[in-house]
Structures are given as structure tokens and as C-alpha cells.
Design a protein around this motif. Structure first.
Motif, PDB file in Angstrom:
ATOM      1  N   GLY A 166       1.026  -1.542  -0.117  1.00 53.34           N
ATOM      2  CA  GLY A 166      -0.255  -0.098   0.575  1.00 53.34           C
ATOM      3  C   GLY A 166       0.871   1.454   0.098  1.00 53.34           C
ATOM      4  N   SER A 167       1.688   1.271   0.746  1.00 54.84           N
ATOM      5  CA  SER A 167       2.763   2.422   0.673  1.00 54.84           C
ATOM      6  C   SER A 167       3.709   2.499  -0.290  1.00 54.84           C
ATOM      7  CB  SER A 167       3.162   2.602   2.383  1.00 54.84           C
ATOM      8  OG  SER A 167       4.180   1.479   2.414  1.00 54.84           O
ATOM      9  N   ASP A 169       6.096   2.851  -3.855  1.00 52.51           N
ATOM     10  CA  ASP A 169       5.784   3.078  -5.321  1.00 52.51           C
ATOM     11  C   ASP A 169       5.604   1.844  -6.330  1.00 52.51           C
ATOM     12  OD1 ASP A 169       5.895   4.444  -7.504  1.00 52.51           O
ATOM     13  OD2 ASP A 169       7.248   5.918  -6.855  1.00 52.51           O
ATOM     14  N   LYS A 203      -2.713  -4.136   3.053  1.00 53.55           N
ATOM     15  CA  LYS A 203      -2.038  -3.068   2.318  1.00 53.55           C
ATOM     16  C   LYS A 203      -0.511  -2.778   3.007  1.00 53.55           C
ATOM     17  CE  LYS A 203      -5.693  -1.570   0.239  1.00 53.55           C
ATOM     18  NZ  LYS A 203      -6.270  -0.217  -1.316  1.00 53.55           N
ATOM     19  N   ASN A 206       2.961   0.243   9.578  1.00 52.50           N
ATOM     20  CA  ASN A 206       3.470   1.383   9.849  1.00 52.50           C
ATOM     21  C   ASN A 206       5.166   0.999   8.878  1.00 52.50           C
ATOM     22  OD1 ASN A 206       4.551   4.314  11.851  1.00 52.50           O
ATOM     23  ND2 ASN A 206       5.844   2.521  12.516  1.00 52.50           N
ATOM     24  N   CYS A 208       6.272  -0.670   6.901  1.00 53.76           N
ATOM     25  CA  CYS A 208       6.784  -0.307   5.298  1.00 53.76           C
ATOM     26  C   CYS A 208       6.700   1.109   5.180  1.00 53.76           C
ATOM     27  CB  CYS A 208       5.744  -1.161   4.864  1.00 53.76           C
ATOM     28  SG  CYS A 208       5.997  -3.535   4.889  1.00 53.76           S
ATOM     29  N   ALA A 209       5.620   1.139   5.365  1.00 53.51           N
ATOM     30  CA  ALA A 209       5.807   3.192   5.414  1.00 53.51           C
ATOM     31  C   ALA A 209       6.806   3.746   6.108  1.00 53.51           C
ATOM     32  CB  ALA A 209       3.972   3.575   6.332  1.00 53.51           C
ATOM     33  N   HIS A 212       9.777   3.370   3.287  1.00 55.01           N
ATOM     34  CA  HIS A 212       9.835   3.727   1.533  1.00 55.01           C
ATOM     35  C   HIS A 212       9.579   5.770   2.812  1.00 55.01           C
ATOM     36  CE1 HIS A 212       7.145   0.414   0.842  1.00 55.01           C
ATOM     37  NE2 HIS A 212       8.270   0.321   0.940  1.00 55.01           N
ATOM     38  N   GLU A 213       9.187   6.503   3.909  1.00 60.00           N
ATOM     39  CA  GLU A 213       9.567   7.533   3.995  1.00 60.00           C
ATOM     40  C   GLU A 213      10.866   8.153   3.680  1.00 60.00           C
ATOM     41  OE1 GLU A 213       7.430  10.681   6.887  1.00 60.00           O
ATOM     42  OE2 GLU A 213       7.300   9.346   6.799  1.00 60.00           O
TER      43      GLU A 213
END
Length: 273
Positions: A166-167, A169, A203, A206, A208-209, A212-213
Motif C-alpha cells: 500500500g505504501s 511506489d 496493505k 507503519n 513499511c511506510a 518507504h518514507e
């Protein structure tokens, strides 16, 4: 990097490469002061944790295992939501004796959250400095929530492995995701080929997000939710044969995924043909 271990989490394996597996919900331990405030029964707590996910990821080269229960600190939630304060934070389960935990206990749990992400960041900074990397965020999920003697949830909505992106690209990293999914799905096990689908039930959250951040041009984090066909989710009994099968299958994705990652050059765009 050498192995690192605390009573809350540990880092092991070979960190000289570009693939890491985490098991951040496998833990069952609690601090003594937290345990004294808990009223949730042991069986229910275990059922909502992710037992044996550390074993599923055991054939990956670099590994992170969290030993504390998600009921003390949920590392897959943002810091401000990482302590279950109310029943609605924990699937309507009544967790604590009091209506809310004392502040000092909450702060102690949040300190684990801070320490974990600081330590993981230091490790991954070194990995990312060498180039793009992949993180397998290994979890599990229940599929017999209606009761121990009730039918399992329909397979159409509950894949054996749900890959959460979900997070992520997908325009940038979709080729790596596709190689992972096709390799895992084509691995033959005693139970046949593995049903692997994307974003059906989950999806990702935290961890994974955060990857990616923090590493937008380098990090590929896949939230892997294994359906608890490898254990009895009501009794907690493991099927060690199935766990070994899944561990081997996940381990067999490592080289193809790393080859797909390397084919991208510096990771700045889609793989070149």
C-alpha cells in the motif's frame, strides 16, 4: 555488522547484503509491570500475535526479531497509536485492569518503540548506503475467527500469503514485487503451490511506510501476511512441517529478488531491458 540483542528485540544474520526479514509481532514477552496490569487471557493474546513468523523468515540473510508482545508495544503502528489504550485500539478486546494505563507504563512502552526504530534505522542506513534493498515484513493472520469448530474463512478473500504494497511506489519497484510474488507462488510445497496475492486483506502498515518514507529511492518493503495454516490459531499448536516449507519457500525468493533489484542499476527507475 555483529549480532545485536536486547530483551526487547534482536538483530542477527549477515547484514552485508541487501535483504532483511523482520518479525515484529512474533513476540510474546511482557515487562513485569505491564503484565501485572493485563487482564487479557493468555490464549486470546497469543491468538492476536504472530507466533512462529521468526521461523518463517529464518532463511533470509539478515533478520530482526521482536520479543515483546504487541500488547505491550505495537511496532507496526505509529508512535502515538502504538500502545493499546482502549478496547477499540485492540479489536474491542478488554486488555487492562484500569480504563487506561498509568502514564509511566505507557512511556516505558513507547521507549521500546523509539529504541527499535533508532536501532533499525542505524542498521538500514548502512544497508541503504550500498544501494537499494528489500525488507520482508513478516506477519500472520487468522482465518478461523468464527470459532475453533467453525469453518475457515473463504479462500477467495484469504490468500495463503497476502503481499501488502500500500505504501510502495509500484511504478518504481513493481518489477521487484512481481518477481517476489511469482517466485513464491511457483514454489512447490507439501501443500502444493502457494496462493500469493497482493493487497487482498492487508496493505501494510507503519514499518513499511516508515521504510518507504525514510528511503524513498532505496527501500522496498513488502508486508507479508501468512495465513495461519501453519498452526492451529485456537490452540497455538504449530505445524512444524508447514513452517519449514514456508521458510524454505521464502528463502528461495531471496536470490531472484536480489537479481531483480540489481538489474535496476542504481534503483532510480524501472529495470532496464
Amino acid at each position: 555488522m555483529p549480532p545485536t540483542s536486547t530483551d526487547a528485540f534482536s538483530f542477527s544474520g549477515d547484514w552485508s547484503g541487501q535483504l532483511v526479514a523482520t518479525a515484529i509481532h512474533t513476540g510474546h514477552d511482557l515487562r513485569d509491570d505491564i503484565a501485572s496490569h493485563l487482564v487479557l487471557d493468555e490464549d486470546t493474546r497469543l491468538r492476536e500475535e504472530d507466533p512462529f513468523t521468526d521461523l518463517i523468515g529464518a532463511e533470509c540473510p539478515a533478520r530482526v526479531v521482536v520479543h515483546r508482545s504487541r500488547f505491550e508495544i505495537d511496532l507496526n503502528r505509529p508512535r502515538e497509536q502504538a500502545v493499546y489504550r482502549r478496547p477499540e485500539d485492540a479489536w474491542d478486546l478488554h486488555v487492562w485492569r484500569e480504563s487506561q494505563l498509568p502514564d509511566d507504563l505507557t512511556e516505558g512502552s513507547l521507549a521500546v518503540h523509539d529504541a527499535f526504530y533508532t536501532a533499525l534505522g542505524e542498521r538500514l542506513d548502512a544497508v541503504a548506503a550500498r544501494g537499494p534493498f528489500v525488507l520482508y515484513d513478516v506477519h500472520s493472520y487468522n482465518h478461523r475467527r468464527d470459532g475453533a469448530d467453525e469453518p475457515e474463512a473463504p479462500g477467495e478473500e484469504n490468500p495463503e500469503v497476502n503481499v501488502g504494497t500500500g505504501s510502495l511506489d509500484r511504478d518504481r519497484w513493481g518489477d521487484v514485487v512481481d518477481v517476489f510474488m511469482s517466485t513464491l507462488a511457483s514454489t512447490d510445497t507439501a501443500g502444493g503451490e502457494i496462493d500469493v496475492r497482493e493487497n487482498v486483506r492487508f496493505k501494510g502498515a507503519n514499518l513499511c511506510a516508515w521504510v518507504h518514507e525514510r528511503y524513498p529511492d532505496r527501500g522496498v518493503a513488502l508486508a507479508l501476511e501468512f495465513k495461519k495454516t501453519y498452526m492451529d490459531e485456537w490452540t497455538g499448536r504449530p505445524d512444524h512441517t508447514r513452517i519449514a516449507d514456508l521458510s524454505r519457500a521464502l528463502g528461495q525468493t531471496v536470490d531472484p529478488v536480489l537479481r531483480a533489484l540489481a538489474a535496476r542499476g542504481d534503483g532510480s527507475g524501472p529495470a532496464r531491458g
